[in-house]
Design a protein around this motif. Structure first.
Motif, PDB file in Angstrom:
ATOM      1  N   GLY A   1       0.818  -1.208   0.000  1.00 17.83           N
ATOM      2  CA  GLY A   1       0.000   0.000   0.000  1.00 17.83           C
ATOM      3  C   GLY A   1       0.849   1.254   0.000  1.00 17.83           C
ATOM      4  O   GLY A   1       0.533   2.230  -0.688  1.00 17.83           O
ATOM      5  N   MET A   2       1.939   1.246   0.776  1.00 17.83           N
ATOM      6  CA  MET A   2       2.843   2.403   0.785  1.00 17.83           C
ATOM      7  C   MET A   2       3.472   2.609  -0.589  1.00 17.83           C
ATOM      8  O   MET A   2       3.620   3.742  -1.063  1.00 17.83           O
ATOM      9  N   PHE A   3       3.854   1.503  -1.230  1.00 16.09           N
ATOM     10  CA  PHE A   3       4.422   1.596  -2.570  1.00 16.09           C
ATOM     11  C   PHE A   3       3.430   2.234  -3.540  1.00 16.09           C
ATOM     12  O   PHE A   3       3.776   3.134  -4.315  1.00 16.09           O
ATOM     13  N   GLU A   4       2.177   1.770  -3.490  1.00 15.74           N
ATOM     14  CA  GLU A   4       1.180   2.318  -4.404  1.00 15.74           C
ATOM     15  C   GLU A   4       0.857   3.772  -4.080  1.00 15.74           C
ATOM     16  O   GLU A   4       0.643   4.581  -4.991  1.00 15.74           O
ATOM     17  N   ASP A   5       0.812   4.104  -2.787  1.00 17.84           N
ATOM     18  CA  ASP A   5       0.549   5.495  -2.415  1.00 17.84           C
ATOM     19  C   ASP A   5       1.646   6.417  -2.935  1.00 17.84           C
ATOM     20  O   ASP A   5       1.371   7.523  -3.422  1.00 17.84           O
ATOM     21  N   LEU A   6       2.885   5.963  -2.816  1.00 11.21           N
ATOM     22  CA  LEU A   6       3.987   6.778  -3.316  1.00 11.21           C
ATOM     23  C   LEU A   6       3.900   6.915  -4.830  1.00 11.21           C
ATOM     24  O   LEU A   6       4.131   8.001  -5.385  1.00 11.21           O
ATOM     25  N   ALA A   7       3.562   5.817  -5.520  1.00 10.83           N
ATOM     26  CA  ALA A   7       3.419   5.884  -6.975  1.00 10.83           C
ATOM     27  C   ALA A   7       2.316   6.860  -7.367  1.00 10.83           C
ATOM     28  O   ALA A   7       2.485   7.671  -8.285  1.00 10.83           O
ATOM     29  N   ARG A   8       1.186   6.809  -6.662  1.00 12.46           N
ATOM     30  CA  ARG A   8       0.063   7.680  -7.011  1.00 12.46           C
ATOM     31  C   ARG A   8       0.374   9.151  -6.745  1.00 12.46           C
ATOM     32  O   ARG A   8       0.067  10.026  -7.554  1.00 12.46           O
ATOM     33  N   THR A   9       0.946   9.422  -5.576  1.00  9.27           N
ATOM     34  CA  THR A   9       1.168  10.831  -5.253  1.00  9.27           C
ATOM     35  C   THR A   9       2.233  11.436  -6.164  1.00  9.27           C
ATOM     36  O   THR A   9       2.128  12.598  -6.556  1.00  9.27           O
ATOM     37  N   ALA A  10       3.248  10.634  -6.553  1.00  3.72           N
ATOM     38  CA  ALA A  10       4.246  11.142  -7.493  1.00  3.72           C
ATOM     39  C   ALA A  10       3.629  11.347  -8.872  1.00  3.72           C
ATOM     40  O   ALA A  10       3.939  12.330  -9.560  1.00  3.72           O
TER      41      ALA A  10
ATOM     42  N   PRO B   1      12.648   9.967  -7.673  1.00  5.46           N
ATOM     43  CA  PRO B   1      13.381  11.235  -7.572  1.00  5.46           C
ATOM     44  C   PRO B   1      12.721  12.239  -6.638  1.00  5.46           C
ATOM     45  O   PRO B   1      13.393  13.031  -5.992  1.00  5.46           O
ATOM     46  N   GLU B   2      11.377  12.207  -6.566  1.00  6.91           N
ATOM     47  CA  GLU B   2      10.665  13.139  -5.682  1.00  6.91           C
ATOM     48  C   GLU B   2      10.762  12.729  -4.217  1.00  6.91           C
ATOM     49  O   GLU B   2      10.328  13.475  -3.340  1.00  6.91           O
ATOM     50  N   SER B   3      11.277  11.529  -3.939  1.00  7.29           N
ATOM     51  CA  SER B   3      11.271  11.012  -2.562  1.00  7.29           C
ATOM     52  C   SER B   3      12.613  10.370  -2.221  1.00  7.29           C
ATOM     53  O   SER B   3      12.661   9.208  -1.814  1.00  7.29           O
ATOM     54  N   GLU B   4      13.692  11.096  -2.387  1.00  3.64           N
ATOM     55  CA  GLU B   4      15.018  10.537  -2.139  1.00  3.64           C
ATOM     56  C   GLU B   4      15.166  10.031  -0.714  1.00  3.64           C
ATOM     57  O   GLU B   4      15.905   9.079  -0.453  1.00  3.64           O
ATOM     58  N   ASP B   5      14.499  10.668   0.245  1.00  2.42           N
ATOM     59  CA  ASP B   5      14.640  10.280   1.652  1.00  2.42           C
ATOM     60  C   ASP B   5      13.623   9.233   2.089  1.00  2.42           C
ATOM     61  O   ASP B   5      13.628   8.817   3.250  1.00  2.42           O
ATOM     62  N   LEU B   6      12.750   8.816   1.188  1.00  2.00           N
ATOM     63  CA  LEU B   6      11.723   7.835   1.526  1.00  2.00           C
ATOM     64  C   LEU B   6      11.911   6.602   0.654  1.00  2.00           C
ATOM     65  O   LEU B   6      11.797   6.673  -0.568  1.00  2.00           O
ATOM     66  N   SER B   7      12.210   5.475   1.279  1.00  2.00           N
ATOM     67  CA  SER B   7      12.403   4.220   0.560  1.00  2.00           C
ATOM     68  C   SER B   7      11.311   3.236   0.959  1.00  2.00           C
ATOM     69  O   SER B   7      10.906   3.182   2.120  1.00  2.00           O
ATOM     70  N   ILE B   8      10.860   2.455  -0.008  1.00  2.53           N
ATOM     71  CA  ILE B   8       9.852   1.431   0.215  1.00  2.53           C
ATOM     72  C   ILE B   8      10.515   0.072   0.036  1.00  2.53           C
ATOM     73  O   ILE B   8      11.209  -0.156  -0.959  1.00  2.53           O
ATOM     74  N   PRO B   9      10.351  -0.857   0.972  1.00  4.64           N
ATOM     75  CA  PRO B   9      10.938  -2.191   0.790  1.00  4.64           C
ATOM     76  C   PRO B   9      10.433  -2.848  -0.495  1.00  4.64           C
ATOM     77  O   PRO B   9       9.245  -2.783  -0.819  1.00  4.64           O
ATOM     78  N   MET B  10      11.353  -3.471  -1.215  1.00  4.00           N
ATOM     79  CA  MET B  10      10.994  -4.228  -2.414  1.00  4.00           C
ATOM     80  C   MET B  10      10.833  -5.687  -2.012  1.00  4.00           C
ATOM     81  O   MET B  10      11.804  -6.373  -1.731  1.00  4.00           O
ATOM     82  N   LEU B  11       9.592  -6.147  -1.971  1.00  5.90           N
ATOM     83  CA  LEU B  11       9.281  -7.506  -1.544  1.00  5.90           C
ATOM     84  C   LEU B  11       8.856  -8.346  -2.746  1.00  5.90           C
ATOM     85  O   LEU B  11       8.098  -7.876  -3.591  1.00  5.90           O
ATOM     86  N   VAL B  12       9.354  -9.589  -2.801  1.00  6.69           N
ATOM     87  CA  VAL B  12       8.920 -10.538  -3.820  1.00  6.69           C
ATOM     88  C   VAL B  12       8.341 -11.753  -3.112  1.00  6.69           C
ATOM     89  O   VAL B  12       8.777 -12.127  -2.026  1.00  6.69           O
ATOM     90  N   ARG B  13       7.340 -12.359  -3.718  1.00  2.94           N
ATOM     91  CA  ARG B  13       6.670 -13.483  -3.103  1.00  2.94           C
ATOM     92  C   ARG B  13       7.547 -14.725  -3.121  1.00  2.94           C
ATOM     93  O   ARG B  13       8.385 -14.915  -4.008  1.00  2.94           O
ATOM     94  N   LEU B  14       7.337 -15.576  -2.141  1.00  8.31           N
ATOM     95  CA  LEU B  14       7.995 -16.878  -2.061  1.00  8.31           C
ATOM     96  C   LEU B  14       6.932 -17.967  -2.191  1.00  8.31           C
ATOM     97  O   LEU B  14       5.798 -17.794  -1.717  1.00  8.31           O
ATOM     98  N   PRO B  15       7.302 -19.099  -2.792  1.00  9.97           N
ATOM     99  CA  PRO B  15       8.592 -19.383  -3.425  1.00  9.97           C
ATOM    100  C   PRO B  15       8.785 -18.555  -4.693  1.00  9.97           C
ATOM    101  O   PRO B  15       7.822 -18.097  -5.296  1.00  9.97           O
ATOM    102  N   LEU B  16      10.038 -18.376  -5.072  1.00 11.23           N
ATOM    103  CA  LEU B  16      10.353 -17.547  -6.227  1.00 11.23           C
ATOM    104  C   LEU B  16       9.686 -18.097  -7.480  1.00 11.23           C
ATOM    105  O   LEU B  16       9.618 -19.309  -7.680  1.00 11.23           O
TER     106      LEU B  16
END
Length: 674
Positions: A321-330, A436-451
């Motif tokens: 959700g945080m990832f999508e919120d950041l994508a939308r607001t940017a 670029p608009e959020s250099e100080d805000l990072s979102i964890p990149m999660l991938v589902r398991l099993p790969l």
């Protein structure tokens, strides 16, 4: 692998018992119609809707909701039914939106009862329509297929049902709207929104990144391919004579790949808390909810403030959700700036097109007015962006410390209390993402398991700044990154359920591989030279062949006793050094056939070095998720058009956490092998 459909595209269905999961961000109505070989709906008894939610082989939700699970048993449908149409509509007569153009694009996914996503479709291009045909499930030559339709109707349900050949379309549409209105009247008030702007729609997929998986919602396209977000893996309900939805009398729990605040159940209505993979077990208590914020202030963020059946699942959904919120607001900020630029250009062109404006100060004054309007619009957009970024930053500050080991950075204190887990986690952190608009805000990149796809750790210089590192440094960093990912995979799997092999033909990765070798967690010594390459590839190729034959023959129990049935990871360093044509063919075979039987690749290579093989290896590169050992903006998000900067999940310099974790993994393996 999930098929991401576009309008008009179809995909075969291999299972008869399915779910269609819907997420729209706002409450909508979901239903389905049955039609014969001529595509005609024979009567109102062939329509499943909130007022009559159950038909033979079909069940839909009983009220409007932001998320739905529609259950299908295609074998239980009458023989005269040749097509099932899934329809969506906005409730009429309420305070909500009256057209799909005013809400987030609805997302639909066809899944098996185990949660495995078969096909997905994001319905775009809607505007004034208030009803839409989302999907069709249809028979073709004795088999079932799904087609993405996306046909909207400005006249709403009545027009849609009439187009299906139903003579009582207007009366049925009225009864559906009445049933929905009664359901809304009985509903318990929803919890207060988390942000002043209202609901925060969350569609995860993936895909993306995780965000790989990111998947559905924003998905991360790495290199030439878009990674798929694997579904949540959980067996379906047991012993059911017909498919059932998760809730009786209320919408089912949110789809993990499309998460929103759940709608409340009807007052006095019984709730069946059955859930795939969980029998006779009530869900855990809801996450703590902060008290409503005073007017004009944002709500206090809370870790785990998302839907889910466990804290791990809620945190996973919250990160997406945080990832999508950041994508939308940017995206909103960039769109506002583009509008301001376009408006200023139009006003300046209008001024300059009039020769009289070039005389005196009239033209200069008009230019100043246009620039002032432009600055005002940009400032307003930046204020909105800064407000959203501040809210997300506050949320990240409470979420990051609460993450489990599989989701956490290596410097998170959770690793100091590490114990070998008993169950496979839902996802794994591969790094961090920011814009670029959020250099100080990072979102964890999660991938589902099993790969579901292998990884390519790029040791080349393509796209990188010359000041970042020389070639030798990049190769060393790439191998360090591979070791960190492999160690994390070993750490988050239960003992005996994950095996790592290494091919290092020239021995150039010895220093980076030292933690894995010295701890004894590898399956064997790294393969060195042409003979070592051949031995490791032959072993894994044989495993793939044996498992494939056993699965296809329905004799999985007849595998050789000594065969390692754990998930396998092959790290290949410095490719193509040490590979002859036979070895390259075996590697391609493992890349194509291995993931389906639990064999995955992690290539550490410069793609330019493999150019000598021509197009032979192009499918290999496209099938892998490209990661870099240094920060790089190579991850493309086709959902909103962003280029995300990826930063790898590396162990902090001087930290011994990697060695400590691997020591515990090795000790658990020794105890397990006794």
């Amino acid at each position: 692998m999930t098929a991401e459909l576009v309008r008009g595209q179809n995909h075969p269905l291999s299972e008869a018992r399915l779910e269609v999961r819907v997420s729209a961000g706002k409450p909508i109505v979901a239903g389905a119609t049955l039609s014969d070989e001529q595509g005609k709906v024979r009567g109102v008894e062939w329509v499943a809707h909130p007022g009559a939610p159950t038909l033979p082989g079909l069940e839909v939700s009983k009220q409007a909701a932001a998320d739905h699970r529609l259950a299908f048993d295609l074998d239980a449908l009458p023989e005269t039914v040749h097509r099932v149409t899934v329809l969506l509509a906005l409730p009429s007569g309420g305070a909500g939106p009256v057209r799909f153009g005013a809400v987030a694009a609805p997302f639909v996914a066809v899944t098996g009862l185990d949660g495995r996503e078969v096909a997905s479709y994001t319905i775009t291009g809607l505007d004034t329509e208030s009803a839409v045909v989302a999907l069709e499930l249809y028979r073709r030559q004795g088999a079932w297929k799904v087609r993405a339709v996306g046909q909207g109707y400005a006249g709403g349900l009545a027009e849609l049902l009439a187009d299906q050949g139903l003579h009582e379309a207007r009366q049925l549409a009225g009864s559906i709207n009445e049933a929905v209105a009664q359901g809304l009247a009985r509903s318990v008030a929803a919890p207060p929104p988390r942000t002043p702007d209202g609901d925060r729609s969350r569609q995860a997929a993936t895909s993306a990144p995780g965000p790989d998986q990111p998947h559905t919602g924003p998905q991360i396209a790495a290199g030439d391919a878009t990674p798929q977000q694997s579904p949540y893996d959980a067996p379906g309900p047991q012993g059911a004579s017909a498919p059932q939805t998760g809730y009786q009398g209320a919408p089912a729990p949110s789809d993990p790949s499309a998460v929103t605040q759940p709608s409340a159940p009807a007052v006095g209505g019984g709730i069946n808390y059955s859930h795939p993979g969980r029998q006779n077990a009530a869900p855990p208590p809801p996450p703590p909810t902060a008290p409503p914020a005073p007017p004009g202030q944002s709500a206090q963020p809370v870790a785990g403030d998302a839907t889910g059946w466990s804290m791990e699942e809620r945190l996973y959904n919250q990160v997406w959700g945080m990832f999508e919120d950041l994508a939308r607001t940017a995206a909103a900020y960039r769109s506002a700036v583009d509008f301001a630029d376009s408006r200023m250009e139009q006003e300046l062109d209008k001024v300059l097109s009039d020769p009289r404006s070039r005389i005196g100060g009239q033209g200069d004054a008009a230019r100043e007015v246009a620039r002032a309007k432009h600055a005002q619009l940009v400032d307003q957009a930046r204020m909105a962006l800064d407000r959203d970024l501040a809210q997300l930053a506050a949320e990240a500050q409470v979420v990051e410390p609460a993450l489990p080991a599989a989701y956490a950075r290596w410097d998170n204190p959770v690793w100091h209390g590490y114990r070998v887990p008993m169950e496979i986690p839902m996802a794994l952190r591969l790094g961090d993402l920011h814009l670029p608009e959020s250099e100080d805000l990072s979102i964890p990149m999660l991938v589902r398991l099993p790969l579901e796809r292998g990884l390519w750790i790029d040791s080349g210089r393509a796209g990188l700044d010359d000041a970042l590192a020389d070639s030798d440094q990049l190769r060393r960093l790439a191998m360090d990154t591979a070791v960190a990912h492999a160690a994390r995979l070993l750490a988050v799997y239960p003992v005996g359920e994950f095996t790592v092999h290494v091919i290092d033909p020239a021995g150039s990765g010895a220093s980076s591989l030292a933690p894995l070798v010295q701890s004894g967690v590898l399956d064997g010594a790294p393969g060195v030279g042409a003979a070592g390459v051949a031995d490791v590839l032959a072993k894994l190729t044989q495993r793939v062949d044996l498992v494939q034959m056993a699965v296809r023959g329905g004799a999985a129990d007849s595998l050789p006793p000594g065969l390692d049935t754990a998930e396998q990871l092959l790290i290949v360093n410095d490719f193509p050094h040490g590979f002859d044509d036979r070895a390259v063919t075996q590697l391609r075979y493992l890349a194509d056939e291995g993931p389906a039987v639990g064999v995955h690749l992690m290539m550490v290579a410069d793609r330019d070095d493999a150019a000598a093989y021509g197009p032979l290896l192009d499918p290999l590169w496209r099938s892998l998720l490209r990661l870099t050992p240094v920060a790089d903006d190579h991850l493309a998000d086709p959902w909103v058009g962003h280029a995300w900067t990826y930063e790898p999940a590396l162990v902090p310099p001087g930290s011994q956490v990697l060695q400590q974790v691997l020591a515990q993994v090795a000790a658990a393996r020794r105890s397990w092998n006794r």
